[in-house]
Write an enzyme that holds these catalytic residues in place. Structure first.
Site, PDB file in Angstrom:
ATOM      1  N   GLN A   1     159.352  55.820  12.129  1.00  0.00           N
ATOM      2  CA  GLN A   1     159.045  56.401  10.826  1.00  0.00           C
ATOM      3  C   GLN A   1     159.793  55.621   9.740  1.00  0.00           C
ATOM      4  OE1 GLN A   1     160.238  60.490  10.209  1.00  0.00           O
ATOM      5  NE2 GLN A   1     158.630  60.869   8.723  1.00  0.00           N
TER       6      GLN A   1
ATOM      7  N   GLY B   1     168.722  62.806  12.426  1.00  0.00           N
ATOM      8  CA  GLY B   1     167.887  63.008  13.599  1.00  0.00           C
ATOM      9  C   GLY B   1     166.486  62.504  13.346  1.00  0.00           C
TER      10      GLY B   1
ATOM     11  N   GLU C   1     162.504  63.332  14.916  1.00  0.00           N
ATOM     12  CA  GLU C   1     161.770  64.307  15.728  1.00  0.00           C
ATOM     13  C   GLU C   1     160.802  63.685  16.723  1.00  0.00           C
ATOM     14  OE1 GLU C   1     161.459  63.589  12.499  1.00  0.00           O
ATOM     15  OE2 GLU C   1     159.452  63.949  11.708  1.00  0.00           O
ATOM     16  N   ASN C   2     161.200  62.635  17.429  1.00  0.00           N
ATOM     17  CA  ASN C   2     160.280  62.030  18.375  1.00  0.00           C
ATOM     18  C   ASN C   2     159.863  63.086  19.410  1.00  0.00           C
ATOM     19  OD1 ASN C   2     160.397  59.420  17.150  1.00  0.00           O
ATOM     20  ND2 ASN C   2     162.453  59.216  17.984  1.00  0.00           N
TER      21      ASN C   2
ATOM     22  N   HIS D   1     166.322  71.654  12.931  1.00  0.00           N
ATOM     23  CA  HIS D   1     165.388  70.901  12.085  1.00  0.00           C
ATOM     24  C   HIS D   1     164.442  70.049  12.943  1.00  0.00           C
ATOM     25  CE1 HIS D   1     164.269  68.689   8.360  1.00  0.00           C
ATOM     26  NE2 HIS D   1     164.069  67.704   9.229  1.00  0.00           N
ATOM     27  N   GLU D   2     165.013  69.241  13.810  1.00  0.00           N
ATOM     28  CA  GLU D   2     164.153  68.333  14.595  1.00  0.00           C
ATOM     29  C   GLU D   2     163.254  69.132  15.546  1.00  0.00           C
ATOM     30  OE1 GLU D   2     164.130  65.664  13.175  1.00  0.00           O
ATOM     31  OE2 GLU D   2     166.131  65.635  12.262  1.00  0.00           O
TER      32      GLU D   2
ATOM     33  N   HIS E   1     160.232  70.439  13.769  1.00  0.00           N
ATOM     34  CA  HIS E   1     159.172  69.441  13.578  1.00  0.00           C
ATOM     35  C   HIS E   1     158.133  69.495  14.703  1.00  0.00           C
ATOM     36  CE1 HIS E   1     160.013  67.084  10.015  1.00  0.00           C
ATOM     37  NE2 HIS E   1     161.249  66.783  10.382  1.00  0.00           N
TER      38      HIS E   1
ATOM     39  N   GLU F   1     158.459  67.686   5.777  1.00  0.00           N
ATOM     40  CA  GLU F   1     159.887  67.991   5.646  1.00  0.00           C
ATOM     41  C   GLU F   1     160.170  69.331   4.967  1.00  0.00           C
ATOM     42  OE1 GLU F   1     161.937  66.508   7.393  1.00  0.00           O
ATOM     43  OE2 GLU F   1     160.901  64.639   7.895  1.00  0.00           O
TER      44      GLU F   1
ATOM     45  N   ASP G   1     159.814  54.616   2.739  1.00  0.00           N
ATOM     46  CA  ASP G   1     161.210  55.011   2.959  1.00  0.00           C
ATOM     47  C   ASP G   1     161.892  55.390   1.638  1.00  0.00           C
ATOM     48  OD1 ASP G   1     161.049  54.669   5.682  1.00  0.00           O
ATOM     49  OD2 ASP G   1     162.001  52.698   5.712  1.00  0.00           O
TER      50      ASP G   1
ATOM     51  N   TYR H   1     162.310  67.687   0.939  1.00  0.00           N
ATOM     52  CA  TYR H   1     163.012  68.608   1.846  1.00  0.00           C
ATOM     53  C   TYR H   1     163.299  69.941   1.167  1.00  0.00           C
ATOM     54  CZ  TYR H   1     164.011  64.733   5.067  1.00  0.00           C
ATOM     55  OH  TYR H   1     163.897  63.704   5.949  1.00  0.00           O
TER      56      TYR H   1
ATOM     57  N   LYS I   1     172.444  58.755   4.923  1.00  0.00           N
ATOM     58  CA  LYS I   1     172.779  59.880   4.053  1.00  0.00           C
ATOM     59  C   LYS I   1     174.272  59.875   3.684  1.00  0.00           C
ATOM     60  CE  LYS I   1     173.850  64.454   5.165  1.00  0.00           C
ATOM     61  NZ  LYS I   1     173.639  65.771   5.779  1.00  0.00           N
TER      62      LYS I   1
HETATM   63  N1  BES Z   1     161.878  62.669  10.060  1.00  0.00           N
HETATM   64  C1  BES Z   1     163.162  62.734   9.456  1.00  0.00           C
HETATM   65  C2  BES Z   1     163.853  61.405   9.381  1.00  0.00           C
HETATM   66  C3  BES Z   1     163.099  60.345   8.620  1.00  0.00           C
HETATM   67  C4  BES Z   1     162.476  60.625   7.418  1.00  0.00           C
HETATM   68  C5  BES Z   1     163.035  59.063   9.108  1.00  0.00           C
HETATM   69  C6  BES Z   1     161.784  59.629   6.737  1.00  0.00           C
HETATM   70  C7  BES Z   1     162.339  58.085   8.437  1.00  0.00           C
HETATM   71  C8  BES Z   1     161.709  58.358   7.238  1.00  0.00           C
HETATM   72  C9  BES Z   1     164.065  63.738  10.170  1.00  0.00           C
HETATM   73  O1  BES Z   1     163.403  64.849  10.659  1.00  0.00           O
HETATM   74  C10 BES Z   1     165.037  64.245   9.158  1.00  0.00           C
HETATM   75  O2  BES Z   1     164.608  64.865   8.237  1.00  0.00           O
HETATM   76  N2  BES Z   1     166.317  63.965   9.334  1.00  0.00           N
HETATM   77  C11 BES Z   1     167.355  64.410   8.440  1.00  0.00           C
HETATM   78  C12 BES Z   1     168.059  65.595   8.992  1.00  0.00           C
HETATM   79  C13 BES Z   1     167.699  66.891   8.454  1.00  0.00           C
HETATM   80  C14 BES Z   1     168.595  67.971   9.034  1.00  0.00           C
HETATM   81  C15 BES Z   1     167.563  67.000   6.972  1.00  0.00           C
HETATM   82  C16 BES Z   1     168.387  63.323   8.369  1.00  0.00           C
HETATM   83  O3  BES Z   1     168.253  62.336   9.091  1.00  0.00           O
HETATM   84  O4  BES Z   1     169.345  63.457   7.622  1.00  0.00           O
HETATM   85 ZN    ZN Z   2     162.783  66.145   9.099  1.00  0.00          ZN
END
Ligand code: BES
Ligand code: ZN
Length: 559
Positions: A122, A243, A245-246, A269-270, A273, A292, A347, A355, A516
């Site tokens: 992703q 994370g 969500e594969n 969260h994952e 998904h 999201e 991205d 979110y 993050k």
């Molecule tokens: N699917 C996302 C990660 C993602 C988003 C990867 C866009 C590539 C492009 C994953 O489910 C996610 O949202 N991860 C968050 C954690 C969440 C608890 C908010 C993260 O990685 O911080």
């Molecule tokens: Zn997510």
């Protein structure tokens, strides 16, 4: 129509893939073939997405040509089809430049003895390791065979079927995933378990002990878990996300192993998904909030059910404040739910807006219609659109038909910011934290023995002109083993130029690759000339350990 793919699925639609790959740690490449199956067609060509792949040959085709490379989209692979053909096989290898793969040397792993590989597809990185129609609007089933050097283990986000892997539900390409390394498995329950390097396995199994309870919690609300097993894979700390969500196998950062389950909302969260995202999928990256926003809403419902309303209120409240903080720094165009990503890498659309603003919209609808009706709606939404990719317009049509309300949906989705009548998460525990923070500022000792991670985060975030040395002396933040609290503390240390925290800062930036965490700290460092110098010096050492996605973000920030 997906502006982030060269493929033309309206002409020829790939339905099934067979992947056959060798993992070559010696050259940091994957090598092998993919066979793509589609409905027999008289169309003259099949167009696939690729980026930085070496295409060796295409079987069962009349020829092929690799188009010019677009910096965001990569190169279209145009395959000339024989009339009536229903499949082609592409022999290819990846290059070390593949943005969707991270190849780690042994020192970057927990065990320090074996190399590690993982994929992150992703949003549009699958094309850097598989030539395919790389659009979330195209769903495929697949089978995979992956060969790794002896002593190492390969996993795919799919069902394990003897020597190979198989995904029998149609999924979008961004959910295809692979990892290899010194991995061991530990069951968590009937349907769940965790893969990790041996050194992390005990800690991971303890942290994730509530996974089955979380699965039952979502199932009670939104219907059966449809993917068979739900396992987690703990990755090395350079993983750029919290994370991913594969399907059947969530990929997770080790920075959530706090020892007290305080950061497991990431698992919620994952897991969520598996309904919002993997079952009902955004058709284009402009609809990302459907993935999201729904998932954060579900995540919070799981947390409420498994850990109680107080914990949920704290997390919702933290999210609400972080949304405002981030939105203040975003251009207006990025404060809307349905994003315009023309000429942009998807991205870049990954801010807190899809979110937290997305989740807030759903919370607002829940408040309007009542929880019972909203849960019934969500359950029917997941059933109605199961295994489909949908647009924001599809959601709006369905919502207006099934659950008419007076909520200004167009404002929520197409206008910047949070509409005035939004739901307003509140935490009573945080009111007490604020009172304690005031007392502490006045010089009193405060009772914090029972505080959770969320309360500590709030305590730090409400500090104005923080007395850094006194905070550190009383509460030892520089020594915390909790990555979220440490991150918040380091961010404040940069702002306040609190030098005693700099060794911890440097260590954090050189070991953790979670975007993050990195992005706010580097952004803050870049605000002063002393900080800029420090940022660039640290980044020179740290960069090689970061994933391509994090490198791209920090390159732009520190340029
Ligand atoms: N699917 C996302 C990660 C993602 C988003 C990867 C866009 C590539 C492009 C994953 O489910 C996610 O949202 N991860 C968050 C954690 C969440 C608890 C908010 C993260 O990685 O911080
Ligand atoms: Zn997510």
């Amino acid at each position: 129509m997906d502006i982030h793919s060269w493929s033309q699925p309206e002409l020829v639609r790939v339905r099934h893939l067979e992947l056959d790959l060798d993992v070559r740690f010696d050259r940091k490449i994957l090598e092998g073939s993919v066979t793509l199956h589609f409905d027999p067609t008289t169309e003259p060509q099949l167009v696939l997405d690729t980026r930085d792949l070496e295409i060796h040959s295409v079987e069962n085709a009349a020829g092929f040509e690799l188009g010019a490379r677009d910096p965001i989209l990569g190169s279209p692979l145009r395959i000339r089809l024989s009339p009536g053909a229903g499949w082609v096989r592409v022999r290819y290898s990846t290059t070390p430049a593949a943005t969707g793969l991270q190849w780690l040397d042994p020192p970057q792993t927990a065990g320090k003895r074996y190399p590690f590989l993982y994929s992150q597809s992703q949003a549009i990185h699958a094309r850097s390791w598989i030539p395919l129609q790389d659009s979330p609007g195209v769903r495929i089933t697949f089978e995979g065979r992956v060969r790794v050097p002896s002593g190492l283990h390969a996993v795919m986000a799919a069902e394990r079927a003897g020597e190979h892997f198989r995904m029998q539900h149609p999924v979008p390409s961004y959910l295809i995933a692979l990892a290899a390394g010194d991995l061991e498995f530990r069951p968590l329950g009937e349907r769940s378990g965790v893969f990790a390097e041996p050194a992390l396995l005990d800690a991971a199994a303890r942290e994730f002990a509530d996974t089955e309870a979380m699965m039952r919690a979502v199932e009670e609300m939104y219907g059966p878990y449809r993917w068979g097993r739900y396992d987690l894979l703990v990755l090395p700390p350079s993983f750029p996300f919290g994370g991913m969500e594969n399907p059947c196998l969530t990929f997770a950062t080790p920075t959530i192993l706090a020892g007290d389950k305080s950061l497991v909302s990431l698992v919620a969260h994952e897991l969520a998904h598996s309904w919002s995202g993997n079952l009902v999928t955004n058709a284009t990256w402009s609809d990302f909030w459907l993935n999201e926003g729904f998932t954060v809403y579900l995540e919070r419902r799981i947390i409420e059910k498994v850990y109680g309303p107080a914990r949920e209120q704290m997390e919702a409240s933290l999210g609400r404040r972080e949304l405002d903080r981030e939105m203040a720094s975003l251009p207006e165009a990025d404060r809307v739910l349905h994003l315009n990503l023309e000429a942009r890498d998807p991205d870049d659309g990954c801010t807190l807006v899809p979110y937290e603003k997305g989740a807030l919209l759903l919370r607002t609808i829940e408040r309007e219609v009542g929880r019972e009706r909203f849960d019934a709606f969500l359950r029917s939404y997941f059933d109605h659109f199961a295994f489909q990719s949908i647009t924001t317009a599809d959601f709006l049509d369905y919502l207006r038909r099934e659950l008419p309300t007076a909520i200004p949906l167009e404002d929520w989705i197409f206008k910047p910011g949070v509409p005035p009548d939004a739901a307003d998460p509140h935490s009573g525990a945080f009111a007490l934290v604020e009172a304690a923070a005031t007392r502490w500022r006045q010089g009193h000792a405060i009772e914090t023995g029972h505080w959770t991670t969320q309360e500590w985060l709030h305590f730090l975030r409400v500090q104005e002109n923080p007395e850094m040395a006194r905070l550190d002396r009383d509460f030892h933040f520089s020594q915390t083993g909790n990555s979220e609290i440490l991150h918040q503390w380091l961010l404040m240390s940069v702002r306040a130029q609190y030098e005693p925290a700099y060794p911890a800062l440097e260590h954090f930036l050189c070991t953790v690759g979670r975007r993050k965490f990195l992005k706010p700290i580097y952004t803050e460092l870049m605000k002063t000339s002393e900080g800029r110098e420090r940022a660039r010096r640290i980044y020179r050492h740290a960069r090689a350990g970061y994933h391509h996605i994090a490198q791209a973000t920090i390159d732009a920030l520190t340029a």
